[in-house]
Design a protein around this motif. Structure first.
Motif, short mmCIF file in Angstrom:
data_model
loop_
_atom_site.label_atom_id
_atom_site.label_comp_id
_atom_site.label_asym_id
_atom_site.label_seq_id
_atom_site.Cartn_x
_atom_site.Cartn_y
_atom_site.Cartn_z
N PHE A 68 120.84 3.27 -4.73
CA PHE A 68 120.92 2.47 -5.96
C PHE A 68 121.96 3.05 -6.92
N HIS A 69 121.93 4.36 -7.14
CA HIS A 69 122.85 4.97 -8.09
C HIS A 69 124.29 4.91 -7.58
N MET A 70 124.48 5.01 -6.26
CA MET A 70 125.83 4.90 -5.70
C MET A 70 126.38 3.50 -5.92
N LEU A 71 125.56 2.48 -5.70
CA LEU A 71 126.00 1.10 -5.92
C LEU A 71 126.24 0.84 -7.41
N TYR A 72 125.36 1.35 -8.24
CA TYR A 72 125.48 1.11 -9.69
C TYR A 72 126.78 1.68 -10.23
N ALA A 73 127.18 2.86 -9.72
CA ALA A 73 128.37 3.54 -10.26
C ALA A 73 129.66 3.01 -9.64
N ASN A 74 129.57 2.39 -8.45
CA ASN A 74 130.81 2.07 -7.73
C ASN A 74 130.84 0.65 -7.18
N LEU A 75 130.12 -0.28 -7.81
CA LEU A 75 129.97 -1.62 -7.24
C LEU A 75 131.33 -2.29 -7.01
N ARG A 76 132.27 -2.12 -7.89
CA ARG A 76 133.56 -2.79 -7.77
C ARG A 76 134.68 -1.84 -7.32
N LYS A 77 134.30 -0.73 -6.72
CA LYS A 77 135.30 0.19 -6.18
C LYS A 77 135.45 -0.02 -4.68
N GLN A 78 136.21 0.83 -4.03
CA GLN A 78 136.50 0.64 -2.61
C GLN A 78 135.55 1.47 -1.76
N TRP A 79 135.21 0.88 -0.59
CA TRP A 79 134.22 1.47 0.29
C TRP A 79 134.80 1.63 1.70
N GLY A 80 134.35 2.67 2.38
CA GLY A 80 134.71 2.86 3.78
C GLY A 80 133.51 2.59 4.67
N ILE A 81 133.65 1.64 5.60
CA ILE A 81 132.53 1.21 6.44
C ILE A 81 132.87 1.47 7.91
N PRO A 82 132.14 2.35 8.60
CA PRO A 82 132.37 2.55 10.03
C PRO A 82 131.88 1.34 10.83
N LEU A 83 132.66 0.94 11.83
CA LEU A 83 132.29 -0.17 12.71
C LEU A 83 131.62 0.40 13.96
N ARG A 84 130.29 0.52 13.92
CA ARG A 84 129.57 1.12 15.04
C ARG A 84 129.60 0.23 16.28
N GLN A 85 129.86 -1.05 16.10
CA GLN A 85 129.94 -1.94 17.26
C GLN A 85 131.18 -1.67 18.11
N VAL A 86 132.13 -0.89 17.59
CA VAL A 86 133.36 -0.60 18.33
C VAL A 86 133.45 0.90 18.66
N LYS A 87 132.35 1.61 18.62
CA LYS A 87 132.41 3.06 18.84
C LYS A 87 132.68 3.36 20.31
N ARG A 88 133.45 4.44 20.55
CA ARG A 88 133.79 4.88 21.90
C ARG A 88 133.56 6.38 22.03
N THR A 89 133.08 6.80 23.18
CA THR A 89 132.86 8.21 23.45
C THR A 89 134.20 8.92 23.69
N ILE A 90 134.35 10.11 23.14
CA ILE A 90 135.60 10.87 23.30
C ILE A 90 135.28 12.25 23.85
N PRO A 91 136.26 12.91 24.52
CA PRO A 91 136.04 14.27 25.02
C PRO A 91 135.86 15.27 23.87
N ASP A 92 135.26 16.40 24.21
CA ASP A 92 135.09 17.45 23.20
C ASP A 92 136.45 17.95 22.71
N MET A 93 136.51 18.28 21.43
CA MET A 93 137.73 18.77 20.81
C MET A 93 137.44 20.10 20.13
N ALA A 94 138.33 21.08 20.34
CA ALA A 94 138.19 22.40 19.71
C ALA A 94 139.46 22.70 18.94
#
Length: 404
Positions: A68-94
């Motif tokens: 609620f507080h995140m929405l209240y403070a940033n309702l008209r700002k920009q948001w980053g939304i991950p698209l889990r429907q397009v997720k792909r498995t990747i090899p381990d990275m070090a």
């Protein structure tokens, strides 16, 4: 999570975007000009579709107040939304800045820009700077005396993405991160210990998905698909529509007239996508269609023809005249029991036979069904994906037959 970007400024990332009971919409724009004879011209007005993401967030106790507080403070700002429907498995990275991934099937969504990686180390936002690299398979060896090449240099293309900074990730998946704004208001239902927030995100124009779609099999210069039609429950609602004007003076008789020469045939095109490959293929089908813009051939699937041939079907089909035969139909599709399908044009017809081209050359015992073939287009520019959970997705879009 909050990140600072050079292109978009400050972006608030919602890392937990549940797919169940959520939707994604792709919306094209097409101008359709219809003629009195039923023909039409279509003009696509958008090169890429607009994208909308609708999520329902159910939170308990402390998380309920945090959202609620995140929405209240940033309702008209920009948001980053991950698209889990397009997720792909990747090899381990070090401590590596390169993600090895076959990116061909996700290139409409996962490309240069921002992405979200979820791993045993937690979630992190990464920036993709370029796609692909060449790796050395064989080093070049030269003769120290003559400087001649003893062993040539051999390189090989390796698909994947270059990141702006090295990361460490094990048991990881990568997914696109869309930069969005909230479209309209956020609706919140709150109880004593829980809340449910419904939010629609509109993806910024600079971050929209883009793909030309794959070119499928062709028939008479148009795409052709042999996708089965699914029932909605135990039936499929179909509609015959034709322009109608009724002239009624309200005190006497009335008259009707129509501008169109014949009715149009509408039906819902329902698809249940059971896994990633089906989901990916359907998205490419949609990008190829561009909303209502590009037509495609598809069988009608109704049993309008009863074929009487008893042995091999070549170029002549004997038909049962007890069935009502549509003299305006000019194409048929033959589906064999092995799942393969072929399209044919009706070149001549008599009262009890059809001559087709090309020849079918199939035995009647190997045929599953023979039906008419229609030229369709989508009858909507907006297509919605409904995420059902367990990797399944349902999509329903109306289609209309524009030629036969």
């Amino acid at each position: 999570m909050k990140i600072q970007t050079s292109q978009y400024g400050e972006v608030h990332v919602l890392t937990n975007c549940p797919l169940l009971d959520s939707t994604e919409s792709l919306e094209w724009m097409t101008e359709v000009h219809e003629s009195f004879d039923g023909s039409e011209e279509r003009y696509p007005l958008r090169d890429v579709p607009r994208q909308y993401l609708n999520f329902n967030y159910t939170e308990m106790r402390k998380a309920m107040g945090d959202l609620f507080h995140m929405l209240y403070a940033n309702l008209r700002k920009q948001w980053g939304i991950p698209l889990r429907q397009v997720k792909r498995t990747i090899p381990d990275m070090a401590d590596s800045d390169y993600v090895i991934l076959d990116a061909a099937d996700t290139i409409a969504d996962l490309r240069v820009g921002f992405a979200f990686i979820e791993s045993s180390e937690g979630g992190q936002v990464v920036e993709i700077t370029e796609r692909g690299r060449y790796i050395i398979i064989q080093e070049e060896i030269r003769d120290p005396e003559t400087d001649g090449i003893i062993q040539p240099l051999i390189t090989e293309y390796q698909d994947g993405f270059r990141l702006s900074a090295p990361i460490t990730a094990t048991n990881a998946v990568i997914m696109p991160l869309r930069i969005c704004v909230i479209d309209g208001d956020a609706s919140i239902n709150a109880g004593g210990f829980w809340s449910n927030a419904s939010i629609v995100f509109r993806v910024l124009a600079e971050d929209l998905p883009e793909h030309d779609g794959d070119v499928p099999e062709q028939f008479k210069g148009q795409d052709i698909y042999f996708k089965p039609l699914l029932l909605d429950g135990d039936s499929l609602e179909m509609t015959l529509t034709q322009h109608q004007n009724i002239v009624d003076g309200a005190v006497g008789g009335f008259q009707q007239y129509t501008h169109h020469a014949r009715p149009r045939y509408l039906k819902p095109f329902i698809s249940v996508l059971k896994d990633w490959s089906e989901f990916n293929a359907y998205r490419r089908f949609l990008f190829r269609r561009s909303g209502r813009s590009r037509a495609f051939w598809m069988p009608l699937y109704e049993k309008h023809l009863n074929v009487l041939n008893t042995s091999e079907i070549t170029s002549v089909l004997s038909i049962d005249t007890a069935y009502q035969v549509d003299a305006n139909r000019k194409h048929i599709a033959i589906k064999r029991k092995d799942g393969s399908c072929t399209a044919h044009e009706i070149t001549t017809r008599t009262s009890n036979s059809l001559t087709i081209s090309p020849s079918a050359d199939v035995y009647i015992n190997d045929v599953q069904t023979i039906c008419y073939l229609g030229l369709y287009r989508l009858d909507a520019d907006r297509v919605e994906f409904q995420f059902l959970g367990a990797g399944k997705t349902r999509v329903t879009v109306p289609i209309v037959e524009i030629d036969n």
